[in-house]
Design an enzyme around this catalytic site. Structure first.
Site, PDB file in Angstrom:
ATOM      1  N   HIS A 128       0.831  -1.219   0.000  1.00  9.62           N
ATOM      2  CA  HIS A 128       0.000   0.000   0.000  1.00  9.62           C
ATOM      3  C   HIS A 128       0.856   1.257   0.000  1.00  9.62           C
ATOM      4  O   HIS A 128       1.875   1.335   0.694  1.00  9.62           O
ATOM      5  CB  HIS A 128      -0.991   0.001   1.168  1.00  9.62           C
ATOM      6  N   ASP A 171       5.739   2.851   6.815  1.00  4.96           N
ATOM      7  CA  ASP A 171       4.519   2.055   6.680  1.00  4.96           C
ATOM      8  C   ASP A 171       3.591   2.816   5.728  1.00  4.96           C
ATOM      9  O   ASP A 171       3.074   3.883   6.087  1.00  4.96           O
ATOM     10  CB  ASP A 171       3.870   1.891   8.056  1.00  4.96           C
ATOM     11  N   GLU A 207      -5.336   1.455   2.511  1.00  2.00           N
ATOM     12  CA  GLU A 207      -5.079   0.456   3.547  1.00  2.00           C
ATOM     13  C   GLU A 207      -5.188   1.063   4.939  1.00  2.00           C
ATOM     14  O   GLU A 207      -5.690   0.421   5.873  1.00  2.00           O
ATOM     15  CB  GLU A 207      -3.696  -0.162   3.344  1.00  2.00           C
ATOM     16  N   GLU A 208      -4.719   2.282   5.107  1.00  2.00           N
ATOM     17  CA  GLU A 208      -4.690   2.892   6.439  1.00  2.00           C
ATOM     18  C   GLU A 208      -6.084   3.182   6.989  1.00  2.00           C
ATOM     19  O   GLU A 208      -6.230   3.402   8.190  1.00  2.00           O
ATOM     20  CB  GLU A 208      -3.857   4.179   6.426  1.00  2.00           C
ATOM     21  N   ASP A 234       3.733  -5.513   4.690  1.00  2.00           N
ATOM     22  CA  ASP A 234       3.478  -4.347   5.541  1.00  2.00           C
ATOM     23  C   ASP A 234       4.494  -4.349   6.672  1.00  2.00           C
ATOM     24  O   ASP A 234       5.404  -5.190   6.705  1.00  2.00           O
ATOM     25  CB  ASP A 234       2.040  -4.388   6.078  1.00  2.00           C
ATOM     26  N   HIS A 293       3.703   4.389  12.980  1.00  2.84           N
ATOM     27  CA  HIS A 293       2.789   5.542  12.916  1.00  2.84           C
ATOM     28  C   HIS A 293       3.301   6.734  13.711  1.00  2.84           C
ATOM     29  O   HIS A 293       2.540   7.649  14.028  1.00  2.84           O
ATOM     30  CB  HIS A 293       1.367   5.162  13.365  1.00  2.84           C
TER      31      HIS A 293
END
Length: 411
Positions: free
Chosen positions: A76, A195, A229-230, A250, A330
């Site tokens: 992603h 990510d 995706e997030e 991922d 994140h």
């Protein structure tokens, strides 16, 4: 002991350069056109054919001997970010998160604010409401750390809501956290948004190898780059219908209580969505061991990936996940080039193999006599009522009563 596999140095350098380009292209979920243009240009340069869905997800085809597309490698390109919730009377911006992350890790971030004008952006900083110890004393340490207690200080001469409106800012404008990537002497990459852009860089490097070496895989495969995706539904659309095996790439959670590693690839057994396919995950473990690729197994409790979105959308495929080790997900994230290399090597090994069960997996359905159930045996549970001691048979069945009864209120 297996000989340790290695990634060609030229491919490794290309992967690093590609990763840095991806990181410096903002792409919060919902505003990903620019990064998909970048990825498309790279694939065009490599001569890899691809198409885009209506919404902008990308599917490229890697050539193989099978008549259908039997495999999918899913990554992603979207990241976490923010959106303007309100133009404040003090000339600052109130935010809501795009994707799941804490305001604790947003505070202090430099940002780009995108108005509806595609040719213009503004810079700013996400600040706590009480940002100066000289003004608030110890209150800077006791204020809450949620999204209601941060705001964007815009780098323009604005002090009122009307000033913001004159700039062309609106509710719903996207706010992207600037990645600020660094490559350290020891081979770490420190940045926001590794990510999942590190996974994209790995997948593109693999596509480059296959294209330039004119490799024909045992099975045709799709490289799918998702854009949501997030926010939970990345691979829910655009997947070819014939896919028998799907591997999502991922981040692997490096933290106390986890087993993921920063200098190898992690093969998760399960995540928040549930267990991954038993046979495919064990096959990946055997491949890593056989190729001398450093790997670890892990279970993720607060995590889901594109694989979950695909299965929930009805994809009838075996599904697994591979993770590059990531510390501080994140937030200010860190991975290591060794982990990206290990992920590349394991994906390359997987794509070179037959399907997990070549005959069975080639069709979406089959007869019980062909089902490979003997490959996942489990001891039978015996009927052993406590009152019968060591006897395993259940005994005589009760004759029961006729239903419905001929008399009484139920007749």
């Amino acid at each position: 002991m297996a000989e340790t596999a290695a990634m060609p140095e030229a491919e490794r350098k290309w992967m690093i350069d590609t990763l840095l380009s991806l990181l410096q292209t903002p792409s919060p979920s919902g505003r990903t056109d620019a990064v998909m243009q970048l990825i498309g240009d790279i694939l065009n340069d490599l001569g890899v054919p691809f198409t885009l869905t209506r919404r902008g997800a990308l599917t490229a085809e890697l050539p193989g001997e099978s008549p259908t597309i039997d495999r999918a490698l899913v990554v992603h390109a979207d990241t976490i970010g923010c959106m303007v919730r309100n133009l404040k009377d003090n000339g600052r911006l109130e935010l809501v998160p795009v994707g799941t992350f804490s305001a604790r890790f947003a505070a202090g971030a430099r940002v780009r604010i995108f108005s509806d004008d595609p040719d213009e952006f503004f810079t700013g900083t996400i600040m706590p409401l009480k940002a100066s110890g000289h003004a608030y004393g110890d209150e800077i340490d006791t204020q809450p750390t949620d999204w209601d207690h941060v705001e964007v200080r815009v780098d323009r001469n604005v002090s009122t809501r009307a000033d913001l409106e004159r700039l062309g800012l609106n509710v719903g404008d996207f706010v992207a956290l600037i990645a600020s990537p660094e490559l350290t002497e020891d081979g770490f990459v420190v940045s926001r948004h590794l990510d999942g852009k590190a996974g994209v860089a790995v997948a593109l490097a693999l596509a480059k190898t296959i294209a330039e070496q004119k490799i024909v895989l045992p099975h045709r495969a799709t490289l799918m780059v998702t854009i949501t995706e997030e926010v939970g539904h990345g691979a829910s659309h655009g997947l070819p219908p014939d896919v028998a095996e799907l591997v999502s790439v991922d981040n692997a959670v490096c933290a106390p209580g986890q087993h993921s590693i920063e200098h190898g690839v992690t093969i998760p057994m399960a995540d928040l969505h549930g267990p991954f396919d038993y046979h495919l995950t064990r096959k990946l473990c055997r491949l890593a061991e056989g190729q001398g690729i450093p790997f670890a197994r892990d279970v993720f409790r607060y995590y889901r990936s594109d694989a979950a979105a695909a299965i929930e959308a009805g994809a009838g495929t075996r599904a697994a996940l591979l993770g590059f080790g990531l510390d501080g997900s994140h937030g200010w994230e860190r991975t290591h080039l060794d982990s990206l290399e290990a992920t590349y090597l394991l994906l390359n090994a997987w794509l070179q193999t037959p399907l997990t069960f070549e005959a069975w997996d080639s069709s979406p359905t089959g007869a019980l006599r062909d089902f490979p159930s003997s490959k996942q045996p489990a001891p039978s549970e015996q009927w052993v009522p406590l009152s019968r001691g060591h006897f395993t048979e259940p005994g005589d069945a009760s004759p029961g009563t006729h239903w419905p009864p001929s008399e009484g209120p139920q007749s």
